[in-house]
Design an enzyme around this catalytic site. Sequence first.
Site: not given
Ligand code: PXP
Length: 273
Positions: A42, A45, A78, A80, A84, A105, A135-136, A186, A226-227, A249
């Site tokens: 992703n 950032h 993503h 949005r 942003r 996304e 974030t989501t 996901e 995510h995370g 991230h």
């Molecule tokens: N998957 C989804 C559906 C997300 O919304 C995000 C954040 O945009 C990510 C993965 C990636 O998350 P991270 O940036 O925490 O790795």
Amino acid sequence: MGDRETWRWGETLYQPCHTVTPSPRHRVILLEGGIMARLGVNIDHIATVRQARGVMYPDPVTAAGIVELAGADGIVCHLREDRRHIQDRDLRLLKEVVQTRLNLEMAATEEMIRIALATKPDIVTLVPEKREELTTEGGLDVIKSHQPLKKGVQRLQKGGIPVSLFVDPRKDQIKASEEVGANSIEIHTGHYSDAKNAAEADEELKKILDAVAEASHRNLQIAAGHGLNYVNVQRIAEIREIEELNIGHSIIARAVLVGLDRAVREMIALIKK
Ligand code: PXP
């Protein structure tokens, strides 16, 4: 089978694959005897840093090329509602240049569905979106939004775009995802990633394992994200049924630090020329 730890850690993460075995559901990569999920990176950032100054750099489109050259299997962004980070222009150009797989996304709004149908990314991942969130924050409530999600999924699929739903690791949400006709889910790994201690992480991992078990006997492909970061990714990567990990991230954050030494040296070289 080789010892997974010997090839998963450190610099060996992106070794070239030795054998690629296509199968109807998976692309399974055999890597020194192990199996590796696809990595979607992703790049939001990169755009966050650019938007902080309103300049032209760093460009997420350039970043996408570097990410692909490093061996990633896909690019995730993503778009949005508040724009942003990723801008409409980024998405158009990413569609032009991404050679692997572009995963968009987005929230299931009329505006975003129109943009997706016009841009035609390789896959859309529907996520919940709140303006005020950093974030989501959680998965979609597929049960509550059954009808609108079903309609959104159908419109996107009619336009030739497969659809993934970002859901919490809950059996009822996974069942509902199949019912609305999603191609994939996901699994939200945010609670696992945010665990405060080992016991909490184990508990969250158990939920993810149960969710994976539920999804794998349904007609759904499985991704997770995510995370995830350099400390917590391995236990998720070891779950064989998860075909793809989407990570943003932590990779961009690490790139800032591992690239800082070189960036400073390059500036010093210009100044002291
Ligand atoms: N998957 C989804 C559906 C997300 O919304 C995000 C954040 O945009 C990510 C993965 C990636 O998350 P991270 O940036 O925490 O790795």
